[in-house]
Design a protein around this motif. Structure first.
Motif, short mmCIF file in Angstrom:
data_model
loop_
_atom_site.label_atom_id
_atom_site.label_comp_id
_atom_site.label_asym_id
_atom_site.label_seq_id
_atom_site.Cartn_x
_atom_site.Cartn_y
_atom_site.Cartn_z
N ALA A 244 0.82 -1.22 0.00
CA ALA A 244 0.00 0.00 0.00
C ALA A 244 0.85 1.27 0.00
N GLY A 245 2.16 1.11 0.04
CA GLY A 245 3.03 2.28 -0.05
C GLY A 245 3.41 2.90 1.27
N ALA A 246 3.24 2.16 2.36
CA ALA A 246 3.64 2.69 3.67
C ALA A 246 5.15 2.91 3.70
N ALA A 247 5.57 3.93 4.43
CA ALA A 247 7.00 4.22 4.60
C ALA A 247 7.59 3.42 5.75
N GLY A 248 6.72 2.87 6.59
CA GLY A 248 7.18 2.10 7.73
C GLY A 248 6.00 1.49 8.45
N ILE A 249 6.33 0.58 9.36
CA ILE A 249 5.30 -0.14 10.12
C ILE A 249 5.60 0.04 11.61
N ILE A 250 4.56 0.27 12.39
CA ILE A 250 4.74 0.22 13.84
C ILE A 250 3.98 -1.00 14.36
N VAL A 251 4.74 -1.98 14.85
CA VAL A 251 4.13 -3.14 15.50
C VAL A 251 3.61 -2.64 16.84
N SER A 252 2.29 -2.67 16.98
CA SER A 252 1.68 -2.08 18.17
C SER A 252 0.37 -2.78 18.45
N ASN A 253 0.04 -2.99 19.72
CA ASN A 253 -1.32 -3.39 20.08
C ASN A 253 -2.00 -2.29 20.89
N HIS A 254 -1.57 -1.06 20.62
CA HIS A 254 -2.18 0.13 21.20
C HIS A 254 -2.06 0.10 22.74
N GLY A 278 12.94 -6.10 4.84
CA GLY A 278 13.87 -4.97 4.75
C GLY A 278 13.43 -3.88 3.80
N LYS A 279 12.22 -4.01 3.23
CA LYS A 279 11.75 -2.99 2.26
C LYS A 279 11.39 -1.69 2.97
N ILE A 280 10.82 -1.80 4.14
CA ILE A 280 10.50 -0.62 4.95
C ILE A 280 10.87 -0.92 6.41
N PRO A 281 11.19 0.11 7.17
CA PRO A 281 11.57 -0.13 8.56
C PRO A 281 10.37 -0.53 9.42
N VAL A 282 10.66 -1.33 10.43
CA VAL A 282 9.63 -1.79 11.36
C VAL A 282 9.97 -1.27 12.76
N PHE A 283 9.02 -0.62 13.39
CA PHE A 283 9.19 -0.10 14.75
C PHE A 283 8.27 -0.87 15.69
N LEU A 284 8.46 -0.66 16.98
CA LEU A 284 7.63 -1.38 17.96
C LEU A 284 7.24 -0.45 19.10
N ASP A 285 6.03 -0.62 19.62
CA ASP A 285 5.73 -0.05 20.94
C ASP A 285 4.94 -1.06 21.74
N GLY A 286 4.90 -0.86 23.06
CA GLY A 286 4.15 -1.77 23.93
C GLY A 286 5.02 -2.37 25.01
#
Ligand code: FMN
Length: 362
Positions: A244-254, A278-286
């Motif tokens: 979908a063209g995202a620049a990055g992902i945040i792994v999050s369950n809010h 490795g196509k886009i960076p992946v971040f995390l919160d939680g």
């Protein structure tokens, strides 16, 4: 007594804040299983430290979407920070900027994008909730762009609000002296009282439940800002975010406030990282509360992490100084973790520096 770790702010906040506010900040959804699991899962990951490496110089700097920051520890969007402290989001913005890191401002902030921008320089992202009225969304995104925000964190896990039972019992609503500042001029800045959670009713009335992947593309037609998809927990959705063209992902369950019994984010992280290829960076919160947690997330492939509750709790306890202290303690712990595991820069942190209880026996 001196505060020596981030977790200690929760008890101080609990003493200082009205029950309705503290419960809103602290709670998770329903049984709060995921809330505990977000923390517990970190304790199922152990270190495989390397020794006799010169760690006299440690470089924690990194680049996020092209922006250089001092450490891979950033501030997650948390709503309504003026309930914690009169300076609310201003204090958080100044503290993040002083720490040389990124602050994400919530759509539901009690300070506007323009007000936060006026606190001074700083790299800031804007978290977006998509309202049914798309003109509201388009206007807000434009204002965020003009105010110098550098990316949109599109929250995708909230078509409806999760069932947070203390908010229902407390009849949670925004205190009358505050507004959702970004929406004030759009007549959406107030939250009516309800027979249950006022916020849940607000979401049901205003937030667009039809939101889908095509809207991620629509968003790209109204803004040039990079879009981070916040709330991914599966490989399937990671692949769709890339498409979908995202620049990055945040792994999050809010922060465990939406669907209960989803896995801890630190458990979900690895499958998302693999799917992103490795196509886009992946971040995390939680549940990130320690420098060791930051290291574990990076070892599992995250490019950086965000913290939520520690910011509102420290804000409640000590205002801007509290948030500064949280960021400083996280930085120092992370630096020490790097040194004691034999890593002098972020790229030296590898999967081999940890062992998880889901790894095959060596
Ligand atoms: N996420 C959003 O995308 N938008 C919000 O407005 C928002 N408000 C939050 C308010 C509170 C009090 C909390 C605790 C979380 C909120 N979140 C929101 C989720 C955070 O961005 C983040 O995903 C979560 O807090 C991370 O977990 P942690 O609190 O364990 O660090």
């Amino acid at each position: 007594m001196e505060i020596t770790n981030v977790n200690e702010y929760e008890a101080i906040a609990k003493e200082k804040l009205p029950k309705m506010v503290f419960d809103y900040y602290a709670s998770g959804a329903e049984d709060q299983w995921t809330l505990q699991e977000n923390r517990n899962a970190f304790s199922r990951i152990l270190f495989r430290p390397r020794i006799l490496i010169d760690v006299s110089k440690i470089d924690m700097t990194t680049t996020v979407l092209g922006f250089k920051i001092s450490m891979p520890i950033m501030v997650a969007p948390t709503a309504m920070q003026k309930m914690a402290h009169p300076e609310g989001e201003y204090a958080t913005a100044r503290a993040a900027s002083a720490a040389g890191t990124i602050m994400t401002l919530s759509s539901w902030a009690t300070s506007s994008v323009e007000e936060v921008a006026s606190t001074g320089p700083g790299i800031r992202f804007f978290q977006l909730y998509v309202y049914k009225d798309r003109n509201v969304v388009a206007q807000l995104v434009r204002r965020a762009e003009r105010a110098g925000f550098k990316a949109i964190a599109l929250t995708v896990d909230t078509p409806r609000l999760g069932r947070r039972e203390s908010d229902i019992k407390n009849r949670f609503t925004l205190p009358p002296n505050l507004t959702l500042k970004n929406f004030e001029g759009l007549d959406l800045g107030k939250m009516d009282e309800a027979n249950d959670s006022g916020l849940a009713s607000y979401v049901a009335g205003q937030i667009d439940r039809t939101l889908s992947w095509k809207d991620v593309q629509w968003l790209q037609t109204i803004t040039k800002l990079p879009i981070l998809v916040k709330g991914v927990l599966t490989a399937e959705d990671a692949r769709m975010a890339v498409q979908a063209g995202a620049a990055g992902i945040i792994v999050s369950n809010h922060g465990a406030r939406q669907l209960d019994y989803v896995p801890a984010t630190i458990i979900a992280l690895e499958e998302v990282v693999k799917a992103a290829q490795g196509k886009i960076p992946v971040f995390l919160d939680g549940g990130v509360r320690r420098g060791t947690d930051v290291f574990k997330a990076l070892a599992l492939g995250a490019s950086g992490i965000f913290i939520g509750r520690p910011v509102v709790f420290s804000l409640a306890a000590e205002g801007e100084a509290g948030v500064r202290k949280v960021l400083q303690m996280m930085r120092e712990e992370f630096e020490l973790t790097m040194a004691l595991s034999g890593c002098t820069s972020l790229k030296e942190i590898t999967r081999n520096h940890i062992i998880t209880d889901w790894d095959a026996p060596q």
